[in-house]
Design an enzyme around this catalytic site. Structure first.
Site, mmCIF file in Angstrom:
data_model
loop_
_atom_site.group_PDB
_atom_site.id
_atom_site.type_symbol
_atom_site.label_atom_id
_atom_site.label_comp_id
_atom_site.label_asym_id
_atom_site.label_seq_id
_atom_site.Cartn_x
_atom_site.Cartn_y
_atom_site.Cartn_z
ATOM 1 N N CYS A 43 0.819 -1.216 0.000
ATOM 2 C CA CYS A 43 0.000 0.000 0.000
ATOM 3 C C CYS A 43 0.856 1.270 0.000
ATOM 4 O O CYS A 43 0.458 2.286 -0.591
ATOM 5 C CB CYS A 43 -0.952 -0.003 1.189
ATOM 6 S SG CYS A 43 -0.138 -0.184 2.791
ATOM 7 N N HIS B 34 -2.110 0.291 7.115
ATOM 8 C CA HIS B 34 -2.439 0.634 5.737
ATOM 9 C C HIS B 34 -2.018 2.079 5.472
ATOM 10 O O HIS B 34 -1.805 2.873 6.400
ATOM 11 C CB HIS B 34 -3.948 0.465 5.523
ATOM 12 C CG HIS B 34 -4.363 0.522 4.085
ATOM 13 N ND1 HIS B 34 -3.802 -0.258 3.107
ATOM 14 C CD2 HIS B 34 -5.308 1.282 3.462
ATOM 15 C CE1 HIS B 34 -4.364 0.003 1.949
ATOM 16 N NE2 HIS B 34 -5.276 0.941 2.131
ATOM 17 N N ASP C 165 -8.110 5.674 -2.164
ATOM 18 C CA ASP C 165 -7.254 4.546 -1.796
ATOM 19 C C ASP C 165 -6.798 3.847 -3.077
ATOM 20 O O ASP C 165 -7.524 3.014 -3.642
ATOM 21 C CB ASP C 165 -8.015 3.563 -0.907
ATOM 22 C CG ASP C 165 -7.073 2.556 -0.260
ATOM 23 O OD1 ASP C 165 -5.926 2.435 -0.733
ATOM 24 O OD2 ASP C 165 -7.472 1.896 0.712
#
Length: 673
Positions: free
Chosen positions: A423, A467, A483
């Site tokens: 991520c 994350h 995201d």
């Protein structure tokens, strides 16, 4: 001589001394074993070696080692600890020394006082275990160790024969249960201090796991940990998994490889209060956060309530991070409220977002060129951002925990060469592209998702949920959460990390996953244990001064000062002890009044040098006293013993009651000086 292994196999045939020693060694082993997980390997090995040595001596009948040898070993242990840890003070060094000295003490156990010293050392080591873990499993293990220590100590107290082990364990358990009421009184009434129930000063530096900077590989390393970050109890049905973004550090400064928080002086000056327009329902919940990183509180994105934590107020920064105003130690619990759909700072002025546009010069030229290409194709910022996400989705980008290493132009290498990342890779490259397009953007780190325990309904967020995502500022919409990981691995956001990563084809792994599922056998055990552990944390470990004060106020006690608590603790504790001791005092055997008078006569005669011999009966003693020179007291002594002998061994004199006999004996005693 019977071999050692055969002696151990025939436990019931062991001599009393050997079986008691083996029981004590087992108790010491149970105390030491939990420490092996955090002590240096050599310390654990030496401690266990000393225990084995003591067992060998006991069963082989050899002599204990010479004191000079033990002193030399103790000095070597201290030097070893100093060489390893560079100190002999502090938690690590102290526990290491205590563990080895306990094992050494067993090698010089000559007398009963040495047994007491071993038991006290064991009790101290039991306490030190809670400096490392305060889980309910640790507490149960230490209770078992305490039971064995009490049983070992009790076993050494018997002079001749001792009861069976089961009976001794029962007696030891009874002793522990007797202490339970006083323990409960002390738990609720003993004055509490701020901070964790157990801890050392250095424990205050514990971190939540998130760092104050982000570079490729940092978060992917973090997600390998199953350590609990926070637990949340929602007052209404929890939001969907895709909306569970727990906001942590926000990064705006990029040096080409690492993202850091903007220095406070560089943050855009905010002329007006932060404007947040909720676009969805307000979500209320309670958070129990294990540790605070730089006083930061983790809440769902975006927080709408400034919680109070241990009487300390909190505040929100211009990038919507939530902090306590002063340092808070240990696990904290607070009420929170958030909105997951919002319009934030839609009215921001250009100078309020300019610092979110900065890129390091002379880095990532291919990325900058790619952004310019996008800009030529699309004029609308939202179209530009969608084209980036579409590129991530349609091109051969991979989501992996083991991405290749990146060099100086890390974003270029990721976007155009490796295309394999976690991520942090996708959020970092997305923000760089957005800034290159002239769109204010920043990286937000925290946690995404959480697991609901069906037993108690509490959501647990772990380090494995770490994350990174992004926020971009769009005209008319303000800061919008984007995201980019969802474009590559939507399962990561919709479900969890395990679903997003490649699945193992291993049959045993699939069977294990089935058993660990919520409706599997192991899953049910796991969920129930986690619910118990959560209740343990909430009601035992988190019983801080605030909860103690509220508890006592609910009982009608307004004065909760430490002086009043000490008085209550002492008063109620004494009452509890009296209640516990009263049955035992009543169970004490009452001395027969006539026998008490007989003891007084023995005391008077002993003062004259005519004490009754241990083997001497009442009649024989009377005959001997008749030959002695007792003077005026001779008649009284003789009548006293005659009356008592008749009452005890012969038919009592008719017509005289027990009270009259007792009065007569008292009168005779007064005549004997």
């Amino acid at each position: 001589m019977m071999p050692l292994w055969l002696q151990l196999a025939t436990w019931r045939n062991l001599s009393r001394d050997k079986s008691d020693t083996l029981l004590l060694l087992c108790a010491c082993l149970l105390v030491i074993l939990p420490h092996t997980s955090h002590l240096p390997l050599w310390v654990s090995a030496i401690s266990l070696l000393f225990l084995g040595w003591r067992a060998l001596i006991s069963f082989s009948g050899q002599r204990l080692p010479d004191k000079k040898l033990l002193l030399a070993l103790a000095i070597c242990c201290m030097l070893g600890v100093f060489a390893n840890l560079r100190t002999i003070f502090g938690r690590e060094a102290g526990v290491a020394l205590l563990t080895m000295l306990l094992a050494l003490k067993l090698l010089e156990m000559h007398a009963r006082r040495d047994l007491f010293a071993v038991c006290f050392l064991c009790l101290f080591l039991i306490l030190t275990n809670f400096l490392y873990s305060q889980s309910i499993l640790t507490a149960l293990l230490m209770l078992a160790a305490l039971l064995l220590i009490l049983c070992a100590q009790l076993s050494f107290q018997y002079i001749n024969q001792s009861p069976p082990l089961k009976q001794r364990l029962g007696h030891s358990l009874g002793i522990m249960l007797m202490a339970l009421p006083l323990t409960i009184v002390m738990f609720f009434l003993f004055p509490r201090i701020q901070g964790p129930l157990w801890g050392m000063p250095q424990d205050n530096t514990a971190k939540s796991g998130l760092s104050d900077n982000m570079s490729p590989g940092k978060i992917s390393n973090l997600v390998m940990s199953e350590e609990v970050v926070l637990r949340a109890r929602f007052y209404d049905p929890p939001p969907a998994q895709r909306e569970l973004y727990w906001r942590g550090p926000v990064f705006g400064e990029f040096d080409g490889y690492t993202w850091r928080e903007l220095p406070w002086r560089d943050l855009p000056f905010q002329r007006r209060p932060l404007t947040v327009e909720p676009m969805g329902p307000l979500i209320k919940y309670q958070v129990t956060q294990e540790n605070l990183l730089n006083r930061q509180l983790l809440t769902l994105d975006l927080p709408r309530l400034m919680p109070t934590v241990q009487d300390r107020a909190s505040y929100i920064t211009r990038d919507f991070q939530l902090f306590t105003r002063s340092r808070v130690q240990g696990r904290v619990r607070y009420e929170a409220a958030s909105v997951t759909q919002y319009r934030a700072q839609a009215d921001a002025l250009p100078d309020e977002t300019r610092n979110w546009l900065v890129l390091p010069p002379n880095f990532n030229p291919r990325t900058i060129a790619h952004a310019q290409e996008i800009k030529r194709k699309y004029s609308d910022p939202e179209q530009q951002l969608r084209s980036i996400l579409r590129w991530f989705k349609e091109e051969n980008f991979r989501y992996t925990l083991q991405p290749p290493l990146l060099g100086r132009d890390s974003v270029d290498e990721f976007l155009f060469n490796t295309r394999a990342g976690f991520c942090e890779h996708y959020s970092s490259s997305f923000v760089v592209l957005a800034r290159a397009l002239g769109i204010p953007a920043r990286v937000v780190t925290g946690y995404q998702g959480g697991e609901i325990n069906p037993v108690d309904g509490v959501m647990t967020v772990r380090q494995s949920d770490a994350h990174a995502w992004t926020e971009v500022w769009l005209h008319g919409r303000g800061w919008v959460r984007v995201d980019p990981t969802a474009a590559v691995a939507p399962e990561r956001i919709e479900q969890n990390l395990a679903r997003a990563l490649p699945q193992s084809a291993n049959l045993l792994g699939n069977v294990g996953a089935g058993l660990l599922a919520n409706d599997g056998i192991l899953g049910l055990i796991r969920n129930n244990f986690r619910a118990m552990n959560n209740a343990w944390n909430q009601w035992v470990l988190d019983f801080n001064p605030d909860k103690q004060r509220r508890f006592l106020q609910d009982l009608g006690l307004e004065d909760t000062s430490w002086r009043m608590l000490l008085k209550l603790c002492f008063g109620i504790g004494s009452l509890v002890m009296l209640i516990l001791l009263w049955p035992m005092l009543r169970m004490q055997k009452r001395i027969d009044p006539l026998h008490a008078l007989y003891l007084q006569l023995q005391k008077k005669m002993a003062a004259r040098g005519l004490a009754r011999a241990t083997h001497e009966g009442m009649h024989s003693w009377r005959l001997r006293l008749q030959q002695a020179q007792l003077g005026a007291a001779a008649a009284a002594v003789d009548e006293f013993l005659q009356l008592l002998t008749r009452q005890t061994y012969m038919r009592p004199e008719a017509g005289i009651s027990a009270a009259e006999l007792q009065a007569r004996l008292k009168a005779l005693l007064k005549q004997i000086s």
